[in-house]
Design a protein around this motif. Structure first.
Motif, PDB file in Angstrom:
ATOM      1  N   ARG A  56      33.882  46.020  39.896  1.00 45.41           N
ATOM      2  CA  ARG A  56      34.852  45.273  39.125  1.00 45.41           C
ATOM      3  C   ARG A  56      34.558  45.531  37.652  1.00 45.41           C
ATOM      4  NH1 ARG A  56      36.937  41.415  42.998  1.00 45.41           N
ATOM      5  NH2 ARG A  56      38.209  40.513  41.371  1.00 45.41           N
ATOM      6  N   SER A  57      35.611  45.681  36.859  1.00 45.28           N
ATOM      7  CA  SER A  57      35.395  45.929  35.438  1.00 45.28           C
ATOM      8  C   SER A  57      34.905  44.679  34.736  1.00 45.28           C
ATOM      9  CB  SER A  57      36.690  46.402  34.778  1.00 45.28           C
ATOM     10  OG  SER A  57      37.675  45.391  34.825  1.00 45.28           O
ATOM     11  N   GLN A  58      35.232  43.520  35.278  1.00 35.22           N
ATOM     12  CA  GLN A  58      34.789  42.266  34.720  1.00 35.22           C
ATOM     13  C   GLN A  58      34.939  41.204  35.792  1.00 35.22           C
ATOM     14  OE1 GLN A  58      37.929  43.622  33.059  1.00 35.22           O
ATOM     15  NE2 GLN A  58      38.807  42.811  34.944  1.00 35.22           N
TER      16      GLN A  58
ATOM     17  N   GLU B 162      36.638  38.570  37.671  1.00 31.62           N
ATOM     18  CA  GLU B 162      38.067  38.286  37.742  1.00 31.62           C
ATOM     19  C   GLU B 162      38.330  36.879  37.214  1.00 31.62           C
ATOM     20  OE1 GLU B 162      41.645  39.508  37.836  1.00 31.62           O
ATOM     21  OE2 GLU B 162      40.073  40.791  38.618  1.00 31.62           O
TER      22      GLU B 162
ATOM     23  N   CYS C  10      46.868  43.173  37.782  1.00 29.71           N
ATOM     24  CA  CYS C  10      45.579  43.495  38.402  1.00 29.71           C
ATOM     25  C   CYS C  10      45.756  44.770  39.224  1.00 29.71           C
ATOM     26  CB  CYS C  10      45.132  42.342  39.291  1.00 29.71           C
ATOM     27  SG  CYS C  10      43.578  42.636  40.160  1.00 29.71           S
TER      28      CYS C  10
ATOM     29  N   VAL D 237      40.185  50.343  30.866  1.00 27.58           N
ATOM     30  CA  VAL D 237      39.358  49.282  30.277  1.00 27.58           C
ATOM     31  C   VAL D 237      37.986  49.810  29.838  1.00 27.58           C
ATOM     32  CG1 VAL D 237      40.529  47.349  31.380  1.00 27.58           C
ATOM     33  CG2 VAL D 237      38.651  48.455  32.597  1.00 27.58           C
TER      34      VAL D 237
ATOM     35  N   TYR E  60      40.406  46.159  38.224  1.00 21.21           N
ATOM     36  CA  TYR E  60      40.409  45.673  36.845  1.00 21.21           C
ATOM     37  C   TYR E  60      41.726  44.974  36.564  1.00 21.21           C
ATOM     38  CZ  TYR E  60      43.585  49.391  35.249  1.00 21.21           C
ATOM     39  OH  TYR E  60      44.671  50.202  35.051  1.00 21.21           O
TER      40      TYR E  60
END
Length: 368
Positions: free
Chosen positions: A149-151, A153, A266, A302, A317
């Protein structure tokens, strides 16, 4: 930091889902009595290196999490259902379900193919089918270690005051498809660490599942329904890379005597093949009902260029887009690179950006 939680859960759950009886820890498992444990993962995160059952530090003991339940093929999970995410490996709990329209371009449609000339993007015309997704809480202990995951959620909103640039987020909230849930039960009265867990849920050992929605959760859902609701999901596969897009309307703000409409979207990328590939570029086309067409190109997504492999096949992401019109649509491509240096483009399924028909009061956030 090694993302042992995600990797071990992927390995462990992957074997479970395929019906194998030999776990990654080397003992037999039977689905009806499969005990989950995260001890090696916890040790790994503390030591910042990948550990197996053979090189587990001396003195570390298994930390039980719960017992697997048989995944539901029919029906839906109730509020309070504990689960492991089958792709990203985190622990979570179901808050409530959503019924979404899934537009799957990988499924043959009875209508003929046509080209969307306004989007200049050839694709199948598909009819949406109803599919169950869930609003869930993610265990805060797992968030920092989900490398796919980029961050963490989060659900993002436009703030309810005059600063048009203000945006706030509720971290640790996610939307999970029915097939991604691997249910389990636990005797722990607080099995998920999240600041909203005890505000939203209460424990009742006489119920199944034993975690019940508080009035706080019901009121929050009802008040913020327009900003939480998941309505459309779009999916398409190109050369074994599946792209899933979920857009969310965030609201409208006035800026410089004009209206600006905001959406969050998303995106999940999944490698369904065996070849290792890396995302290198993105190419977006954004059409607004006002008549503008914007092209966006850039490296990665991202700030990252994720590698999709058999061990870590997925990456997810979220990003945001604004239009000076109440609707529009987006489409485009991701460029991937193979190990031999060759490239190929993966289609991003076209998706609509629609504002809520009747503007609601801006979300209340977490004012109890």
């Amino acid at each position: 930091m090694a993302a042992c939680v995600a990797r071990r859960c992927l390995s462990f759950l992957g074997r479970y889902r395929r019906g194998a009886v030999q776990s990654s820890l080397g003992f037999e498992l039977r689905p009806a009595e499969t005990v989950l444990s995260r001890s090696v993962c916890v040790c790994c995160l503390q030591q910042k290196r990948t550990l197996t059952s053979r090189n587990r530090p001396e003195g570390k003991v298994l930390e039980p999490v719960g017992v697997f339940e048989v995944p539901k093929q029919q029906g839906k999970y109730e509020t309070g259902q504990l689960f492991l995410h089958s792709v990203f490996g985190y622990r979570g709990i179901v808050l409530f379900p959503w019924q979404a329209r899934l537009y799957d371009r990988d499924v043959a449609s009875p209508v003929s193919e046509k080209v969307d000339t306004s989007a200049a993007h050839g694709s199948k015309e598909v009819k949406g089918k109803t599919h169950t997704y869930y609003q869930v809480l993610i265990d805060a202990r797992d968030c920092p270690h989900i490398s796919q995951r980029s961050q963490t959620e989060a659900v993002t909103f436009l703030a309810n005051h005059d600063d048009s640039r203000a945006l706030y987020a509720i971290p640790g909230l996610d939307y999970v498809s029915h097939e991604d849930i691997l249910p389990y039960n636990s005797t722990d009265q607080v099995p998920i660490q999240h600041e909203l867990f005890e505000r939203f849920l209460s424990f009742d050992q006489t119920k199944v599942p034993p975690f019940l929605a508080r009035e706080t959760l019901r009121a929050w859902q009802e008040k913020n329904h327009p900003w939480l609701e998941l309505s459309d999901v779009h999916r398409e596969t190109t050369e074994n890379i599946r792209v899933t897009v979920i857009p969310f309307y965030m609201g409208m703000r006035e800026a410089q005597n004009s209206h600006v409409y905001w959406w969050r979207y998303c995106i999940r990328l999944e490698n369904l093949g065996v070849e290792v590939v890396q995302l290198r570029e993105r190419h977006w086309r954004i059409f607004s009902l006002s008549g503008t067409l914007e092209t966006v190109r850039g490296r990665g997504v991202v700030g990252r260029e994720p590698v999709l492999s058999k061990e870590q096949p997925a990456f997810q992401y979220s990003s945001h887009v604004s239009l000076q019109a109440s609707s529009g649509h987006m489409w485009g491509t991701f460029r991937f690179e193979r190990p031999d240096g060759s490239h190929f483009d993966v289609r991003i399924p076209p998706f609509s950006l629609e504002s809520n028909k009747d503007e609601k009061t801006p979300p209340s956030g977490l004012h109890w």
